[in-house]
Motif scaffolding. Sequence first.
Motif, PDB file in Angstrom:
ATOM      1  N   UNK A 102       0.825  -1.204   0.000  1.00  0.00           N
ATOM      2  CA  UNK A 102       0.000   0.000   0.000  1.00  0.00           C
ATOM      3  C   UNK A 102       0.863   1.259   0.000  1.00  0.00           C
ATOM      4  N   UNK A 103       2.000   1.185   0.675  1.00  0.00           N
ATOM      5  CA  UNK A 103       2.874   2.354   0.796  1.00  0.00           C
ATOM      6  C   UNK A 103       3.513   2.761  -0.527  1.00  0.00           C
ATOM      7  N   UNK A 104       3.391   1.927  -1.560  1.00  0.00           N
ATOM      8  CA  UNK A 104       3.957   2.287  -2.866  1.00  0.00           C
ATOM      9  C   UNK A 104       2.996   3.138  -3.690  1.00  0.00           C
ATOM     10  N   UNK A 105       1.762   3.301  -3.218  1.00  0.00           N
ATOM     11  CA  UNK A 105       0.735   4.011  -3.984  1.00  0.00           C
ATOM     12  C   UNK A 105       0.832   5.515  -3.713  1.00  0.00           C
ATOM     13  N   UNK A 106       1.024   6.289  -4.755  1.00  0.00           N
ATOM     14  CA  UNK A 106       1.258   7.724  -4.603  1.00  0.00           C
ATOM     15  C   UNK A 106       0.107   8.435  -3.901  1.00  0.00           C
ATOM     16  N   UNK A 107      -1.127   8.110  -4.267  1.00  0.00           N
ATOM     17  CA  UNK A 107      -2.275   8.764  -3.651  1.00  0.00           C
ATOM     18  C   UNK A 107      -2.390   8.456  -2.166  1.00  0.00           C
ATOM     19  N   UNK A 108      -2.078   7.224  -1.796  1.00  0.00           N
ATOM     20  CA  UNK A 108      -2.104   6.832  -0.387  1.00  0.00           C
ATOM     21  C   UNK A 108      -1.044   7.607   0.383  1.00  0.00           C
ATOM     22  N   UNK A 109       0.162   7.662  -0.156  1.00  0.00           N
ATOM     23  CA  UNK A 109       1.242   8.368   0.532  1.00  0.00           C
ATOM     24  C   UNK A 109       0.919   9.853   0.677  1.00  0.00           C
ATOM     25  N   UNK A 110       0.300  10.421  -0.336  1.00  0.00           N
ATOM     26  CA  UNK A 110      -0.051  11.845  -0.271  1.00  0.00           C
ATOM     27  C   UNK A 110      -0.996  12.109   0.903  1.00  0.00           C
ATOM     28  N   UNK A 111      -1.989  11.247   1.072  1.00  0.00           N
ATOM     29  CA  UNK A 111      -2.957  11.422   2.158  1.00  0.00           C
ATOM     30  C   UNK A 111      -2.318  11.191   3.523  1.00  0.00           C
ATOM     31  N   UNK A 112      -1.489  10.159   3.631  1.00  0.00           N
ATOM     32  CA  UNK A 112      -0.852   9.844   4.913  1.00  0.00           C
ATOM     33  C   UNK A 112       0.167  10.921   5.290  1.00  0.00           C
ATOM     34  N   UNK A 113       0.927  11.396   4.315  1.00  0.00           N
ATOM     35  CA  UNK A 113       1.919  12.444   4.584  1.00  0.00           C
ATOM     36  C   UNK A 113       1.239  13.713   5.091  1.00  0.00           C
ATOM     37  N   UNK A 114       0.099  14.059   4.514  1.00  0.00           N
ATOM     38  CA  UNK A 114      -0.631  15.249   4.971  1.00  0.00           C
ATOM     39  C   UNK A 114      -1.024  15.104   6.439  1.00  0.00           C
ATOM     40  N   UNK A 187      10.341   2.112  -5.586  1.00  0.00           N
ATOM     41  CA  UNK A 187       8.980   2.603  -5.788  1.00  0.00           C
ATOM     42  C   UNK A 187       9.019   4.040  -6.312  1.00  0.00           C
ATOM     43  N   UNK A 188       8.009   4.403  -7.092  1.00  0.00           N
ATOM     44  CA  UNK A 188       7.976   5.740  -7.689  1.00  0.00           C
ATOM     45  C   UNK A 188       7.568   6.803  -6.678  1.00  0.00           C
ATOM     46  N   UNK A 189       6.745   6.420  -5.702  1.00  0.00           N
ATOM     47  CA  UNK A 189       6.272   7.378  -4.700  1.00  0.00           C
ATOM     48  C   UNK A 189       7.176   7.343  -3.470  1.00  0.00           C
ATOM     49  N   UNK A 190       7.900   8.422  -3.247  1.00  0.00           N
ATOM     50  CA  UNK A 190       8.750   8.584  -2.059  1.00  0.00           C
ATOM     51  C   UNK A 190       9.661   7.383  -1.811  1.00  0.00           C
ATOM     52  N   UNK A 191      10.555   7.075  -2.729  1.00  0.00           N
ATOM     53  CA  UNK A 191      11.459   5.935  -2.515  1.00  0.00           C
ATOM     54  C   UNK A 191      12.372   6.165  -1.316  1.00  0.00           C
ATOM     55  N   UNK A 192      12.794   5.065  -0.706  1.00  0.00           N
ATOM     56  CA  UNK A 192      13.714   5.157   0.424  1.00  0.00           C
ATOM     57  C   UNK A 192      15.068   5.661  -0.060  1.00  0.00           C
ATOM     58  N   UNK A 193      15.506   6.756   0.508  1.00  0.00           N
ATOM     59  CA  UNK A 193      16.837   7.277   0.208  1.00  0.00           C
ATOM     60  C   UNK A 193      17.273   8.170   1.361  1.00  0.00           C
ATOM     61  N   UNK A 194      18.564   8.358   1.466  1.00  0.00           N
ATOM     62  CA  UNK A 194      19.103   9.213   2.518  1.00  0.00           C
ATOM     63  C   UNK A 194      19.040  10.665   2.065  1.00  0.00           C
ATOM     64  N   UNK A 195      18.458  11.523   2.899  1.00  0.00           N
ATOM     65  CA  UNK A 195      18.441  12.954   2.595  1.00  0.00           C
ATOM     66  C   UNK A 195      19.877  13.468   2.567  1.00  0.00           C
ATOM     67  N   UNK A 196      20.141  14.447   1.719  1.00  0.00           N
ATOM     68  CA  UNK A 196      21.499  14.968   1.579  1.00  0.00           C
ATOM     69  C   UNK A 196      22.056  15.498   2.892  1.00  0.00           C
ATOM     70  N   UNK A 197      21.179  16.047   3.728  1.00  0.00           N
ATOM     71  CA  UNK A 197      21.643  16.622   4.993  1.00  0.00           C
ATOM     72  C   UNK A 197      21.393  15.705   6.188  1.00  0.00           C
ATOM     73  N   UNK A 198      21.098  14.431   5.922  1.00  0.00           N
ATOM     74  CA  UNK A 198      20.887  13.477   7.017  1.00  0.00           C
ATOM     75  C   UNK A 198      22.219  12.909   7.492  1.00  0.00           C
ATOM     76  N   UNK A 199      22.291  12.597   8.761  1.00  0.00           N
ATOM     77  CA  UNK A 199      23.488  12.009   9.357  1.00  0.00           C
ATOM     78  C   UNK A 199      23.353  10.492   9.302  1.00  0.00           C
ATOM     79  N   UNK A 200      24.316   9.842   8.671  1.00  0.00           N
ATOM     80  CA  UNK A 200      24.270   8.392   8.486  1.00  0.00           C
ATOM     81  C   UNK A 200      24.848   7.683   9.709  1.00  0.00           C
TER      82      UNK A 200
END
Length: 234
Positions: A102-114, A187-200
């Motif tokens: 379900x988390x791969x669906x763009x519309x679902x992520x948009x609603x949950x993120x809001x 996934x096309x909607x919000x793929x897992x990646x490290x933010x440029x300013x995140x501390x690893x």
Amino acid sequence: MPRRGIITIDGPAGSGKSTVGRLLAQRLGYLYMDTGAMYRALAWKALRMGIALEDWEALTRLAEVSHITLSGDPDQMRVAIDGRDVTEAIRSPEISRAASLIATIEGVRRAIVAAQREMGREGGVVLEGRDTGTVVFPDADVKFFLDARPEVRARRRLEQERAQGRDVSFEQVLRETLERDHRDQERSASPLRQAEDAIYLDSSEMNVEQVVERMLEIIRQRLPEETSSRSVHS
């Protein structure tokens, strides 16, 4: 009064985000938000309603009309959907797998993120998930990306699965872990990646307490006024 800090912890499954996030929120006196629990709650509702996981339109509509809340202390967070407590019900392997899809669906992520942004907009919150620092709060005060080697993460998840009574092998859990990594990263909607300013941080050779202490050191450096004005317990 200035807005309190927003802390994000992203990373793959099994990296320790939930355990670390809860303890970090406790130490800071912050609200703890397990963002993945919101997708699991929606998956639970979808399965109960008989909605096919391939029906993206129906799942998006469901996300838009559902009311999901997180409440309680970090170590006793409760998850509710439309007023019904589903904290225990959403922790099964079946729900986890459905939530991952379900988390791969763009519309679902948009609603949950809001909904996540609304809950965390006042600050004083630790969020953990897969896109909290890249999508949900890209301007968060401190961002972490917590990782661990795949075999370490699989071993941790194996212990969790067996504690829940699931008869599963290490090889199977490792395969599922790698499949989940691939799905999250591609996934096309919000793929897992490290933010440029995140501390690893790699937790492969660290215990929970060591990870939390390292995070607190960094937060003290980034938010000296916030942490000095509050009781941050080491």
